[in-house]
Design a protein around this motif. Structure first.
Motif, PDB file in Angstrom:
ATOM      1  N   LEU A   5     -27.511  13.214 -27.400  1.00  0.00           N
ATOM      2  CA  LEU A   5     -26.839  14.234 -26.611  1.00  0.00           C
ATOM      3  C   LEU A   5     -26.885  15.559 -27.365  1.00  0.00           C
ATOM      4  N   CYS A 154     -18.514  13.013 -22.307  1.00  0.00           N
ATOM      5  CA  CYS A 154     -19.315  13.812 -23.236  1.00  0.00           C
ATOM      6  C   CYS A 154     -19.355  15.253 -22.742  1.00  0.00           C
ATOM      7  N   PRO A 161     -17.972  20.081 -32.913  1.00  0.00           N
ATOM      8  CA  PRO A 161     -18.172  18.646 -32.651  1.00  0.00           C
ATOM      9  C   PRO A 161     -16.978  17.794 -33.073  1.00  0.00           C
ATOM     10  N   THR A 182     -20.353  17.415 -28.361  1.00  0.00           N
ATOM     11  CA  THR A 182     -21.673  17.372 -28.996  1.00  0.00           C
ATOM     12  C   THR A 182     -21.880  18.430 -30.063  1.00  0.00           C
ATOM     13  N   TYR A 197     -26.452  17.751 -33.165  1.00  0.00           N
ATOM     14  CA  TYR A 197     -26.531  16.938 -31.955  1.00  0.00           C
ATOM     15  C   TYR A 197     -25.918  15.575 -32.243  1.00  0.00           C
ATOM     16  N   VAL A 198     -25.854  14.717 -31.230  1.00  0.00           N
ATOM     17  CA  VAL A 198     -25.134  13.447 -31.341  1.00  0.00           C
ATOM     18  C   VAL A 198     -26.037  12.278 -30.967  1.00  0.00           C
TER      19      VAL A 198
END
Length: 249
Positions: A5, A154, A161, A182, A197-198
């Motif tokens: 993500l 999300c 984050p 994210t 990012y995730v």
């Protein structure tokens, strides 16, 4: 299943390219973008081109929708610094793409004969401009995830984050929800200038009653921050945007 993500690229091509290189190594099963491809930097069309080339499923962010009110510039007619310049750089075909992006994406898993719903939004399910900060009360977040039937919610937008687990179960029952911000690929605001990012890992044991069954990893990627900052300073964008990149605020 491993899902990547990312969000809030904000026309920062060096940061996005570095993230794409890392994704090639990670080999996730799916990649989703939670919006804000444009704004704050000078490469909106290149970023959009890469998103489309890589087939990344994307939803609209609030900055993406700003192009509906700001038409592409035919020339550099104004020499004054302006944040609107970022949207004037967006080409006509890229503008059409942004304005047809969906607002939400819902993914439903069937695990252990039970549904597990993942909802992807930019700000919140209620508003593209709402900030879901980490310190919001449990009760507010419980009402939100119940209203929109989101076991995994999300979102981006704040550029900060975090992963938070809340329990909306009543009496002796348990129902855990994962809230995942994210962070930002192209404009972090958490004091860490690296792109973020995730990676979310969901296995066959994942469900609503096990808060550890969904694994969340935040990946930070070094990129050429100075190249991105100098591109701002050489453009008609406010120089403050370059300072934002260098200091991540």
């Amino acid at each position: 299943m491993k899902i990547a993500l990312l969000s809030d690229i904000h026309a920062n091509l060096p940061a996005f390219e570095s993230v794409l290189e890392d994704l090639e190594k990670q080999q996730p099963d799916a990649v989703y973008c939670l919006g804000d491809l444009v704004g704050y930097n000078v490469w909106p069309n290149q970023v959009i081109g890469l998103v489309r080339k890589h087939g990344i499923a994307t939803i609209a962010g609030n900055h993406d929708l700003k192009v509906s009110k700001i038409m592409p510039s035919e020339s550099d007619c104004s020499k004054e610094e302006s944040s609107e310049y970022a949207y004037k750089l967006v080409g006509r075909k890229e503008r059409d793409y942004l304005l047809t992006l969906p607002r939400h994406l819902r993914i439903e898993f069937q695990l252990n004969d039970q549904p597990l719903n993942m909802l992807l939004v930019h700000g919140s399910p209620r508003s593209i401009n709402e900030y879901l900060f980490q310190d919001l009360p449990d009760q507010y977040m419980q009402e939100l995830v119940r209203e929109y039937k989101a076991d995994i919610l999300c979102f981006g937008h704040s550029h900060k984050p975090y992963h938070r687990v809340i329990n909306s179960g009543k009496n002796s029952s348990e129902h855990f929800h994962h809230l995942i911000n994210t962070g930002s690929v192209g404009k972090p605001k958490d004091g860490d200038a690296r792109a973020c990012y995730v990676l979310v890992t969901i296995d066959q044991t994942a469900g609503k009653i096990d808060q550890d069954a969904v694994q969340v990893e935040f990946v930070r990627i070094k990129y050429d921050v100075e190249k991105a900052a100098q591109a701002v300073e050489l453009s008609l964008l406010p120089d403050a945007f370059a300072d934002n990149l260098r200091k991540a605020y």
